[in-house]
Design an enzyme around this catalytic site. Structure first.
Site, PDB file in Angstrom:
ATOM      1  N   SER A 185       0.840  -1.202   0.000  1.00 17.50           N
ATOM      2  CA  SER A 185       0.000   0.000   0.000  1.00 17.50           C
ATOM      3  C   SER A 185       0.879   1.257   0.000  1.00 17.50           C
ATOM      4  O   SER A 185       1.720   1.399  -0.895  1.00 17.50           O
ATOM      5  CB  SER A 185      -0.963  -0.068   1.194  1.00 17.50           C
ATOM      6  OG  SER A 185      -2.027   0.826   1.002  1.00 17.50           O
ATOM      7  N   ASP A 233      -9.738  -4.471  -5.159  1.00 22.03           N
ATOM      8  CA  ASP A 233      -9.060  -3.268  -4.674  1.00 22.03           C
ATOM      9  C   ASP A 233      -9.389  -2.098  -5.594  1.00 22.03           C
ATOM     10  O   ASP A 233      -9.033  -2.115  -6.770  1.00 22.03           O
ATOM     11  CB  ASP A 233      -7.548  -3.515  -4.644  1.00 22.03           C
ATOM     12  CG  ASP A 233      -6.780  -2.348  -4.042  1.00 22.03           C
ATOM     13  OD1 ASP A 233      -7.393  -1.283  -3.802  1.00 22.03           O
ATOM     14  OD2 ASP A 233      -5.573  -2.512  -3.808  1.00 22.03           O
ATOM     15  N   HIS A 266      -7.894  -5.333  -0.767  1.00 23.39           N
ATOM     16  CA  HIS A 266      -6.744  -4.528  -0.356  1.00 23.39           C
ATOM     17  C   HIS A 266      -6.293  -4.997   1.031  1.00 23.39           C
ATOM     18  O   HIS A 266      -7.106  -5.153   1.926  1.00 23.39           O
ATOM     19  CB  HIS A 266      -7.125  -3.048  -0.316  1.00 23.39           C
ATOM     20  CG  HIS A 266      -5.927  -2.150  -0.180  1.00 23.39           C
ATOM     21  ND1 HIS A 266      -5.153  -1.789  -1.256  1.00 23.39           N
ATOM     22  CD2 HIS A 266      -5.341  -1.571   0.900  1.00 23.39           C
ATOM     23  CE1 HIS A 266      -4.156  -1.015  -0.848  1.00 23.39           C
ATOM     24  NE2 HIS A 266      -4.249  -0.866   0.455  1.00 23.39           N
TER      25      HIS A 266
END
Ligand SMILES: *[C@@H]1O[C@H](CO)[C@@H](O)[C@H](O)[C@H]1NC(C)=O
Ligand SMILES: *[C@@H]1O[C@H](CO)[C@@H](O)[C@H](O)[C@H]1NC(C)=O
Ligand SMILES: *[C@@H]1O[C@H](CO)[C@@H](O)[C@H](O)[C@H]1NC(C)=O
Length: 327
Positions: free
Chosen positions: A170, A271, A301
């Site tokens: 991320s 995601d 995610h």
């Protein structure tokens, strides 16, 4: 379609509690309530003694800005084989989590044992208290720090700084890219960055991209939250076409002339950020760089922090394959 796959109840509970808390902690005046988020972001100490063939310890780089890393060393390595070193950046939208968050400590332990690799998990400064580019500077400073001669004494003899990877999930995936760009412009004494592993990198832009619009209701990521994170992270007065966000956009850093390492980009079908990540992958190719796209259609995610999700194990296998192709 709105977006979430079937998830085990524990995963669903953690993800929805985290989303809820993040929304409560992020204030409209741009500050973040760190006391409250720590209810869920539980911290873990380094291992006091070796556990299942692994040792870990915390090493301070610069006390004045709380820059340190957690070093993970696998112990059961045949003496004749060389072990790669991964400099790892945790996720959390540049605003939350830390190198000692239990979620990431557990994940780094798994990576170190199962790949295997020496892991340097960086505790970089967070926004909004410290805005861009503090995090990127911290990441690069750690690379320079581990390049110094005395750091070698902390490493097992078969650790190989010539086989160094930068990786992150991320926001940490974004950082891996930014730090690799800095590294490609720098002469190290011992260290060589041979690959980047960007796990669902947090990227964006002013534009609303198709997956962001389509996957309303996806776990963890929505436009409200990501807009808030970018605002907290970017220098005052910048918009989301800043090169730290729209990495491959109109203001991007030209890397075509840099000796840039191969990049593995991991994307997940649930995601909302995936179309940005695919654009990043296409852009790397256009810049003449080696890039590999890995897709998990049923993943969300942040899936890697849940060992019970099958993609979490697949990821470790795909990371191992990518690393072996660079050794
Ligand atoms: C933002 O709001 C919080 C809580 O309402 C308050 O404690 C804090 O002082 C405010 N900060 C700024 C910079 O306005
Ligand atoms: C953070 O939130 C908690 C719980 O709502 C509250 O008690 C605390 O005062 C808040 N801290 C700050 C600094 O605003
Ligand atoms: C962001 O970058 C893309 C290229 O990847 C570009 O097409 C777009 O115009 C940029 N800006 C916005 C507003 O998204």
């Amino acid at each position: 379609m709105s977006g979430s796959p079937d998830l085990p109840w524990k995963v669903r509970l953690f993800v929805s509690s985290l989303s809820f808390l993040v929304d409560v902690c992020r204030r409209s005046n741009g500050t973040f309530n760190r006391t409250l988020i720590n209810l869920l972001d539980v911290k873990a100490s380094p291992l006091k003694k070796p556990l299942n063939g692994l040792q870990s310890s915390d090493i301070v780089v610069d006390d004045s800005r709380n820059l340190w890393f957690r070093l993970y060393t696998p112990l059961q390595i045949p003496t004749h084989s060389r072990v790669p070193v991964i400099v790892y950046f945790h996720g959390g939208g540049f605003v939350l989590m830390s190198a000692d968050s239990k979620t990431h400590d557990d994940f780094c332990q798994r990576l170190s044992r199962e790949l295997p690799a020496v892991i340097v998990s960086v505790n970089y400064r967070l926004a909004p208290e410290n805005r861009c580019p503090s995090a990127f500077e911290d990441g690069f400073d750690v690379l320079k720090f581990i390049d110094s001669a005395w750091f070698k004494d902390l490493l097992p003899v078969n650790a190989d700084l010539k086989k160094c990877f930068v990786a992150g999930d991320s926001a940490g995936g974004n950082m891996a890219h930014q730090v690799a760009v800095k590294a490609a412009k720098h002469e190290f004494d011992q260290l060589d960055v041979v690959g980047i592993m960007a796990l669902q990198p947090f990227l964006g832009g002013k534009e609303r991209i198709e997956s962001e619009i389509r996957l309303v209701g996806a776990p963890l990521i929505n436009l409200d939250r990501t807009d808030w994170m970018w605002k907290a992270f970017l220098p005052e007065g910048s918009d989301r076409d800043h090169p730290a966000v729209n990495v491959s956009g109109p203001n991007s850093v030209d890397i075509s002339d840099l000796k840039f390492p191969a990049t593995m980009v991991v994307v997940a079908g649930f995601d909302p950020l995936q179309d940005w990540q695919k654009r990043y992958y296409q852009w790397l190719k256009k810049q003449g760089k080696e890039a590999k796209l890995i897709e998990y259609p049923d993943a969300i995610h942040g899936f890697y922090i849940f060992p019970e999700l099958k993609e979490s194990s697949l990821l470790i296998k795909d990371m191992r394959d990518f690393m072996q192709s660079k050794l």
